[in-house]
Design a protein around this motif. Structure first.
Motif, short mmCIF file in Angstrom:
data_model
loop_
_atom_site.label_atom_id
_atom_site.label_comp_id
_atom_site.label_asym_id
_atom_site.label_seq_id
_atom_site.Cartn_x
_atom_site.Cartn_y
_atom_site.Cartn_z
N GLN A 321 0.85 -1.19 0.00
CA GLN A 321 0.00 0.00 0.00
C GLN A 321 0.89 1.23 0.00
O GLN A 321 1.59 1.51 0.97
N SER A 323 1.51 4.81 0.54
CA SER A 323 0.82 5.73 1.45
C SER A 323 1.83 6.52 2.24
O SER A 323 2.91 6.02 2.58
N LEU A 337 1.06 10.04 -4.63
CA LEU A 337 0.80 9.71 -6.04
C LEU A 337 2.11 9.63 -6.83
O LEU A 337 2.25 8.76 -7.69
N LEU A 354 -2.05 -1.11 -3.51
CA LEU A 354 -3.14 -0.27 -3.03
C LEU A 354 -2.59 1.13 -2.83
O LEU A 354 -1.37 1.34 -2.78
N PHE A 355 -3.49 2.07 -2.72
CA PHE A 355 -3.06 3.47 -2.66
C PHE A 355 -3.96 4.27 -1.74
O PHE A 355 -5.18 4.04 -1.68
N ASP A 356 -3.37 5.20 -1.01
CA ASP A 356 -4.15 6.21 -0.30
C ASP A 356 -3.32 7.47 -0.15
O ASP A 356 -2.14 7.48 -0.49
N ILE A 359 -6.66 11.53 -2.02
CA ILE A 359 -7.83 11.36 -2.89
C ILE A 359 -8.99 12.19 -2.37
O ILE A 359 -9.36 12.10 -1.20
N ILE A 365 -9.37 9.07 -8.22
CA ILE A 365 -9.30 7.61 -8.22
C ILE A 365 -8.90 7.09 -9.59
O ILE A 365 -8.09 6.17 -9.71
N ALA A 368 -5.17 7.41 -9.94
CA ALA A 368 -4.43 6.42 -9.15
C ALA A 368 -4.49 5.05 -9.80
O ALA A 368 -3.48 4.33 -9.87
N ALA A 373 -2.45 1.48 -9.40
CA ALA A 373 -3.12 0.98 -8.20
C ALA A 373 -4.17 -0.06 -8.58
O ALA A 373 -4.90 0.11 -9.56
N VAL A 376 -8.06 1.60 -4.22
CA VAL A 376 -7.68 2.72 -3.35
C VAL A 376 -8.42 2.61 -2.02
O VAL A 376 -9.52 2.04 -1.95
#
Length: 430
Positions: A321, A323, A337, A354-356, A359, A365, A368, A373, A376
């Motif tokens: 992830q 982040s 990002l 995964l990404f956070d 956003i 989204i 990403a 990704a 998200v």
């Protein structure tokens, strides 16, 4: 499983239809209006803790600004009449590439805390990632979730027996994956919280998982029996704030309020938590211990370096992830990002990403996903909806993000999440 294909027009149409009769959304749609409304609703302490980031807030700002460096390039004359948002993760099908990110101390936003979020997640069929810093024990939250998918986020304490106990409980509760947060082995320098002198855990807020854990409660009993509990407060002059803190600690500790008021256990619990939470000694070798106690897919949350991503894959993790904890840990860190763009290119699809962090919209989204990704995690936006309208508010925010994702994909000439790639963006980094 709910089908979110072509959801954009349905959500849009429902809002416009209600507007024709003079009914505007209770939870604002426009992001800045949503945040402003939540700011007015939440206490100064809660707002600072949730919305604030580290230092001068530069990483949070960088997270949001990074999305402007990757503009979408819409393509025309493509059949997007039927669209699919479904994705596969760890052998499960998600109806949309969104998860409810783990957020601690949800009682600051709404008294129903995780129970309200569980209702929102169940209504949408999206996974809820339970936080170790929850306001509600995981078992109660899972009962509210029912058959809805759940992941568990682990803050790895400096007591491996406690970490193992939490993981075992999550497995028993039906977790589908384990998300290990790496970047909070110490608390970041959060200036807004420091100016208010506010740490929720010192008031026993957000430690429900610990207060219901057999390993932790044994540590508490031993601390109380040693007579160490409460020594730090002996020479402190009583204040109204101190009384409020004592009431909060007493109320949160399991058992009868009056019994707790006379017992050393509640204060011992807070002090025990503050002792066991930080774990700056963790290294890559500790992952062997974690793999030895669970068969769940392990996702490492907080990866921002290409070298760390490669190391994670070499160590056999199941997912990464990308982040920076929403800017809450390191001031002036790389935008999440930008890190995703670099890590995705290096990882080459060997594990799900995964990404956070940053956003704020469905268009974010899309970017990403196009940068690599697989899905998200959304945090602050739905929390603001929770503060404004409980479960219905959190659900509304997430549904609208899905609706905007759907419409943005369609208007960009993309019919499914799997079609998104860097070709959909102009890479104007610089």
């Amino acid at each position: 499983m709910r089908d979110f294909g072509n959801i954009g027009r349905a959500v849009q149409g429902a809002i416009y239809s209600a507007g024709a009769y003079g009914r505007r959304p209770k939870v604002p749609v426009e992001p800045s209006a949503l945040y402003a409304a939540a700011h007015r609703r939440m206490s100064p302490q809660a707002w600072s803790y949730v919305a604030g980031s580290a230092g001068m807030q530069r990483t949070d700002e960088a997270n949001q600004q990074a999305f402007q460096r990757y503009p979408i390039v819409p393509r025309m004359l493509r059949d997007v009449s039927e669209r699919s948002l479904a994705v596969q993760l760890f052998g499960y099908t998600l109806p949309a590439p969104l998860l409810f990110a783990p957020i601690g101390v949800l009682e600051m936003a709404h008294p129903d805390a995780e129970l309200a979020v569980a209702r929102a997640a169940s209504a949408l069929g999206l996974p809820m990632v339970l936080s170790t810093q929850g306001s509600v024990p995981m078992e109660r939250t899972v009962a509210e979730l029912g058959a809805n998918p759940m992941w568990y986020q682990l803050y790895w304490s400096n007591n491996n027996e406690l970490a193992e106990s939490l993981v075992r409980r999550a497995e028993t509760a039906g977790a589908q994956a384990l998300v290990v947060t790496l970047d909070t082995h110490l608390l970041g320098w959060r200036t807004r919280d420091l100016d208010l002198g506010y740490l929720p855990f010192a008031r026993a807020e957000g430690i429900a998982q610990y207060l219901t854990d057999p390993v932790f409660t044994d540590l508490v009993r031993r601390r109380a029996a040693s007579g160490v509990a409460g020594e730090a407060a002996v020479n402190q002059r009583p204040t109204l704030a101190a009384v409020r803190t004592l009431m909060s600690i007493t109320r949160h500790y399991p058992g009868r309020f009056l019994d707790n008021l006379r017992s050393p256990l509640p204060r011992a619990a807070v002090e025990t938590f503050l002792d066991v939470f930080p774990c700056p000694a963790l290294t890559w070798d500790d992952l062997d211990f974690l793999r030895g106690i669970t068969s769940l897919p392990i996702v490492l949350k907080g990866i921002q370096s290409v070298d760390d991503a490669r190391e994670a894959i070499d160590r056999g993790v199941d997912g990464i992830q990308v982040s920076n904890h929403g800017g809450r840990q390191v001031d002036g860190a790389i935008a999440s990002l930008d890190a995703l763009a670099e890590i995705s290119a290096a990882v080459g699809g060997r594990v799900p990403l995964l990404f956070d962090s940053g956003i704020r919209s469905g268009a974010d989204i899309v970017k990403a996903l196009a940068l690599g990704a697989s899905a998200v995690m959304i945090g602050r936006p739905w929390l603001y909806g929770l503060a404004l309208d409980g479960a219905a508010g959190a659900e509304a925010v997430m549904e609208r993000l899905i609706a905007e994702l759907d419409l943005t994909m369609a208007l960009s000439g993309v019919a499914s999440v799997g079609e998104l790639s860097r070709d959909n963006l102009r890479l104007s980094v610089g």
